[in-house]
Design a protein around this motif. Structure first.
Motif, PDB file in Angstrom:
ATOM      1  N   LEU A   1     -11.244  -1.487  11.544  1.00  8.35           N
ATOM      2  CA  LEU A   1      -9.734  -1.605  12.075  1.00  8.35           C
ATOM      3  C   LEU A   1      -9.365  -2.504  13.111  1.00  8.35           C
ATOM      4  O   LEU A   1      -9.811  -2.206  14.381  1.00  8.35           O
ATOM      5  CB  LEU A   1      -9.547   0.158  12.360  1.00  8.35           C
ATOM      6  CG  LEU A   1      -8.055   0.327  12.587  1.00  8.35           C
ATOM      7  CD1 LEU A   1      -7.112   0.063  11.321  1.00  8.35           C
ATOM      8  CD2 LEU A   1      -7.725   1.637  13.045  1.00  8.35           C
TER       9      LEU A   1
ATOM     10  N   GLU B   1      -4.116   6.235   2.085  1.00  5.88           N
ATOM     11  CA  GLU B   1      -5.140   6.595   3.268  1.00  5.88           C
ATOM     12  C   GLU B   1      -6.494   5.875   2.660  1.00  5.88           C
ATOM     13  O   GLU B   1      -7.264   5.444   3.270  1.00  5.88           O
ATOM     14  CB  GLU B   1      -5.174   7.900   3.815  1.00  5.88           C
ATOM     15  CG  GLU B   1      -3.764   8.289   4.355  1.00  5.88           C
ATOM     16  CD  GLU B   1      -2.436   8.732   3.534  1.00  5.88           C
ATOM     17  OE1 GLU B   1      -1.734   9.292   4.048  1.00  5.88           O
ATOM     18  OE2 GLU B   1      -2.845   8.699   2.333  1.00  5.88           O
TER      19      GLU B   1
ATOM     20  N   LEU C   1      -5.827   8.443   9.406  1.00 11.49           N
ATOM     21  CA  LEU C   1      -7.042   7.778   8.860  1.00 11.49           C
ATOM     22  C   LEU C   1      -8.133   8.587   9.042  1.00 11.49           C
ATOM     23  O   LEU C   1      -9.484   8.206   8.921  1.00 11.49           O
ATOM     24  CB  LEU C   1      -7.270   6.198   9.352  1.00 11.49           C
ATOM     25  CG  LEU C   1      -6.213   5.158   8.972  1.00 11.49           C
ATOM     26  CD1 LEU C   1      -6.842   3.902   9.598  1.00 11.49           C
ATOM     27  CD2 LEU C   1      -6.154   5.220   7.275  1.00 11.49           C
TER      28      LEU C   1
ATOM     29  N   PHE D   1      -2.827  -4.328   5.072  1.00 14.87           N
ATOM     30  CA  PHE D   1      -2.115  -3.195   4.309  1.00 14.87           C
ATOM     31  C   PHE D   1      -0.761  -3.004   4.567  1.00 14.87           C
ATOM     32  O   PHE D   1      -0.564  -2.840   5.892  1.00 14.87           O
ATOM     33  CB  PHE D   1      -2.838  -1.936   4.305  1.00 14.87           C
ATOM     34  CG  PHE D   1      -4.178  -2.067   3.690  1.00 14.87           C
ATOM     35  CD1 PHE D   1      -4.622  -1.811   2.390  1.00 14.87           C
ATOM     36  CD2 PHE D   1      -5.342  -2.373   4.710  1.00 14.87           C
ATOM     37  CE1 PHE D   1      -5.958  -1.795   1.888  1.00 14.87           C
ATOM     38  CE2 PHE D   1      -6.733  -2.202   4.138  1.00 14.87           C
ATOM     39  CZ  PHE D   1      -7.063  -1.900   2.978  1.00 14.87           C
TER      40      PHE D   1
ATOM     41  N   ASN E   1      -7.241   4.015   0.227  1.00 19.03           N
ATOM     42  CA  ASN E   1      -7.495   2.472   0.271  1.00 19.03           C
ATOM     43  C   ASN E   1      -8.040   1.922   1.441  1.00 19.03           C
ATOM     44  O   ASN E   1      -8.562   0.980   1.347  1.00 19.03           O
ATOM     45  CB  ASN E   1      -6.126   1.953  -0.201  1.00 19.03           C
ATOM     46  CG  ASN E   1      -5.742   2.490  -1.881  1.00 19.03           C
ATOM     47  OD1 ASN E   1      -6.567   2.678  -2.622  1.00 19.03           O
ATOM     48  ND2 ASN E   1      -4.513   2.303  -1.921  1.00 19.03           N
ATOM     49  N   ILE E   2      -7.492   2.513   2.570  1.00 26.36           N
ATOM     50  CA  ILE E   2      -7.710   1.951   3.847  1.00 26.36           C
ATOM     51  C   ILE E   2      -9.090   2.339   4.461  1.00 26.36           C
ATOM     52  O   ILE E   2      -9.964   1.670   4.811  1.00 26.36           O
ATOM     53  CB  ILE E   2      -6.711   2.012   4.764  1.00 26.36           C
ATOM     54  CG1 ILE E   2      -5.211   1.586   4.562  1.00 26.36           C
ATOM     55  CG2 ILE E   2      -7.129   1.583   6.416  1.00 26.36           C
ATOM     56  CD1 ILE E   2      -4.042   2.090   5.144  1.00 26.36           C
TER      57      ILE E   2
ATOM     58  N   TRP F   1      -2.918  -1.471  13.942  1.00 24.35           N
ATOM     59  CA  TRP F   1      -1.974  -0.560  13.315  1.00 24.35           C
ATOM     60  C   TRP F   1      -0.446  -0.752  13.984  1.00 24.35           C
ATOM     61  O   TRP F   1      -0.625   0.010  15.019  1.00 24.35           O
ATOM     62  CB  TRP F   1      -2.640   0.803  13.274  1.00 24.35           C
ATOM     63  CG  TRP F   1      -1.875   1.890  12.557  1.00 24.35           C
ATOM     64  CD1 TRP F   1      -0.723   1.914  12.078  1.00 24.35           C
ATOM     65  CD2 TRP F   1      -2.609   3.161  12.048  1.00 24.35           C
ATOM     66  NE1 TRP F   1      -0.378   2.941  11.163  1.00 24.35           N
ATOM     67  CE2 TRP F   1      -1.510   3.752  11.121  1.00 24.35           C
ATOM     68  CE3 TRP F   1      -3.380   3.859  12.357  1.00 24.35           C
ATOM     69  CZ2 TRP F   1      -1.556   5.051  10.666  1.00 24.35           C
ATOM     70  CZ3 TRP F   1      -3.848   5.115  11.867  1.00 24.35           C
ATOM     71  CH2 TRP F   1      -2.703   5.788  11.061  1.00 24.35           C
TER      72      TRP F   1
ATOM     73  N   VAL G   1      -7.522  -4.979   8.915  1.00 24.48           N
ATOM     74  CA  VAL G   1      -8.777  -4.418   8.892  1.00 24.48           C
ATOM     75  C   VAL G   1      -9.536  -5.888   8.976  1.00 24.48           C
ATOM     76  O   VAL G   1      -9.095  -6.901   7.972  1.00 24.48           O
ATOM     77  CB  VAL G   1      -9.613  -3.657   8.118  1.00 24.48           C
ATOM     78  CG1 VAL G   1      -8.938  -2.235   8.232  1.00 24.48           C
ATOM     79  CG2 VAL G   1      -9.270  -4.114   6.639  1.00 24.48           C
TER      80      VAL G   1
ATOM     81  N   ASN H   1       0.942  -1.279  -0.126  1.00 24.59           N
ATOM     82  CA  ASN H   1       0.113  -0.008  -0.067  1.00 24.59           C
ATOM     83  C   ASN H   1       0.907   1.372  -0.060  1.00 24.59           C
ATOM     84  O   ASN H   1       0.329   2.323   0.348  1.00 24.59           O
ATOM     85  CB  ASN H   1      -0.997  -0.101   1.211  1.00 24.59           C
ATOM     86  CG  ASN H   1      -2.060   1.029   1.175  1.00 24.59           C
ATOM     87  OD1 ASN H   1      -2.729   0.918   0.240  1.00 24.59           O
ATOM     88  ND2 ASN H   1      -2.331   1.648   2.183  1.00 24.59           N
TER      89      ASN H   1
ATOM     90  N   ILE I   1      -1.194  -2.401   8.679  1.00 20.10           N
ATOM     91  CA  ILE I   1      -2.579  -2.018   9.201  1.00 20.10           C
ATOM     92  C   ILE I   1      -3.424  -3.160   8.558  1.00 20.10           C
ATOM     93  O   ILE I   1      -3.675  -3.586   7.489  1.00 20.10           O
ATOM     94  CB  ILE I   1      -2.946  -0.834   8.554  1.00 20.10           C
ATOM     95  CG1 ILE I   1      -2.159   0.371   8.956  1.00 20.10           C
ATOM     96  CG2 ILE I   1      -4.476  -0.358   8.987  1.00 20.10           C
ATOM     97  CD1 ILE I   1      -2.367   1.757   8.606  1.00 20.10           C
TER      98      ILE I   1
END
Length: 546
Positions: A225, A61, A51, A255, A63-64, A228, A236, A44, A234
């Protein structure tokens, strides 16, 4: 819409190597395990700045955020047209100015709270609040009185065109009919936020508030989430409270912030990620020839360019900006440097954006460039002050900057330096007083319409880091926003882009294409013009061993 950025921590390189070594010993890679357990591993780019949708500006950012938050509408997985999201339906008034959204009664935040209309109202007030300094606040300026509130000329938010009719019904009133309004709602600045969580961990308008950290974040998207680890990963995980959880087949998305394209490609090759963010330029031809089934190339609605700091001499003279722009050989850059099928950019808005193509164009003309430079007081480049090209750390950005450096030395006898900065430092540099001469930029459309490329250059626009201002340009963009007839609207955009390409605060290089590596085990995956793949439709299918 978004900056495309693309430091690697020693930890990450070591971890990849150790994991690969371990995996080899077990004869099963991270990807193979992910295929079996429905865990999608995605490279990523850079470590996210945050975020918080009202703080961030990067694609990485985004993308997440798209995994953990959802707006009033969502996106079709094939062509991204708006489909019901948190709103199960909506009505549009006959004059096209009033939208009434009916929220799902089963919609829940990840902590179990119901998603209600006032959540959207409070989020929009935060997004537009001047003290939030949200650079995407202008995305809401189609709404009645939103611009006035954001600029401080209107103090009463109740006069802005958002109204809660009841906790299941939200009404939005626009200044004028806006054909692309539903598509705008898919920008993450419109996604609702859980305001009590923000207040629990800091101030409502506090940038850097730790409400976005794992263990704190409360979202309403298909994933929640869960982890991190800065500069590592990161994660999810599937959100069981999401209204459409039955559609979600992935159990987790991980990610990885891998800013080096070479490291990213090695991670793919060793079975550590399902998808890369990009691909090193020298590797494109190799995969085309050897492994075309792993290489994905697709149109991408975006422009790679540079911005001049027009408040700093000599770039406050448009003749200088024009000369530098005319002296670039874009075809050489796309054929010999990037080599990924990019098209040279002679306009700012990519051709055929929703049917619009600028008739004004940049004309490469070395003789004219030299003449303009002489007229500006720098005959044959003599006396031209040394300046620097600023770019965020990435090998491909460096390679392109070096190409410009060489062309300007050869063609105009101008000496240029290079200056690279890590992503977060780079963001601060270009924002904090404009401490740059020429700065690399990339812009990906927020929605398929020329407005997403042209309205960013209005005076004091949230992403107008060039500091450029033109009253006639501002007037034309405002007029386009009030024009209903599509052809008349495009005529206005033609006039505006002609001004932009004459004043030249921007220096377009090429139009993007998506180029990355993708494992064949990722299914229901569609390449789209914004490179969005709604995660809830994806799934993994273990591959048969040969």
């Amino acid at each position: 819409m978004r900056f495309w950025k693309h430091n690697v921590s020693c930890w990450l390189i070591l971890a990849l190597g150790l994991f690969f070594f371990t995996s080899c010993g077990q004869h099963e890679t991270r990807v193979a395990v992910g295929d079996r357990e429905q865990v999608y591993h995605r490279a990523n780019g850079a470590e996210p700045e945050d975020l918080d949708p009202h703080v961030v500006s990067g694609v990485q950012e985004d993308n997440i955020i798209r995994a953990i938050l959802e707006g009033l509408v969502s996106e079709d997985p094939i062509d991204l047209h708006p489909v019901p999201g948190m709103a199960e339906s909506w009505d549009i008034s006959p004059d096209g100015k009033v939208y009434t959204f009916h929220l799902r009664k089963e919609a829940r935040w990840s902590n179990g709270d119901p998603v209600i209309a006032s959540d959207f109202l409070k989020t929009y007030e935060r997004a537009l609040a001047p003290q939030m300094a949200n650079q995407y606040a202008y995305m809401m300026f189609a709404v009645k009185n939103a611009e006035e509130y954001n600029k401080g000329t209107l103090k009463d938010f109740t006069q802005v065109g958002f109204k809660v009719l009841d906790e299941a019904t939200l009404e939005i009133t626009l200044n004028n009919p806006t054909s692309y309004f539903l598509s705008i709602l898919n920008h993450d600045s419109w996604f609702p936020l859980h305001i009590p969580t923000i207040l629990k961990y800091g101030g409502l308008y506090e940038r850097g508030n730790r409400w976005t950290r794992a263990g704190h974040f409360v979202g309403n998207g298909p994933f929640a989430l869960s982890e991190w680890k800065v500069n590592r990963v990161i994660s999810v995980k599937k959100n069981p409270l999401y209204w459409d959880a039955k559609t979600v087949r992935l159990n987790e998305i991980r990610f990885y912030p891998i800013e080096s394209l070479d490291t990213e490609e090695r991670a793919f090759r060793s079975g550590q990620v399902h998808r890369t963010d990009k691909l090193p330029l020298p590797k494109v031809e190799y995969y085309k020839q050897k492994y075309p089934e792993l290489l994905l190339r697709a149109p991408y609605l975006g422009t790679y360019f540079y911005i001049f700091n027009v408040k700093r001499a000599p770039f406050n003279d448009k003749r200088v900006r024009q000369a530098l722009t005319m002296a670039i050989d874009r075809e050489t850059i796309t054929k010999n440097v990037t080599r990924g099928g990019e098209e040279p950019a002679y306009t700012f808005t990519p051709p055929n954006t929703a049917g619009y193509t600028s008739s004004a164009r940049i004309t490469p003309d070395l003789a004219k460039a030299k003449q303009l430079l002489a007229e500006a007081g720098f005959p044959d480049g003599r006396g031209f002050p040394h300046f620097e090209i600023l770019y965020n750390t990435l090998e491909s950005h460096k390679t392109i900057a070096e190409a410009l450096q060489q062309m300007w030395k050869k063609n105009l006898n101008i000496d240029v330096g290079l200056r690279n900065e890590e992503w977060k430092v780079y963001l601060n540099t270009k924002k904090a007083g404009g401490d740059f001469d020429l700065c690399r930029y990339g812009w990906i459309g927020d929605y398929p319409d020329p407005n997403t490329f042209l309205d960013m250059w209005i005076t004091d626009g949230g992403n107008n880091d060039a500091g450029w201002s033109n009253k006639e340009y501002d007037r034309l963009i405002a007029e386009a926003g009030k024009t209903i007839d599509p052809q008349e609207r495009f005529k206005i955009f033609q006039k505006a882009e002609a001004i932009l390409l004459d004043e030249m605060p921007v220096l377009p290089i090429y139009y993007y294409v998506s180029i990355y590596l993708l494992q064949p085990s990722l299914k229901n995956y569609h390449a789209t013009i914004l490179d969005h793949q709604p995660y809830k439709y994806l799934y993994l299918e273990p591959q048969k061993k040969n």
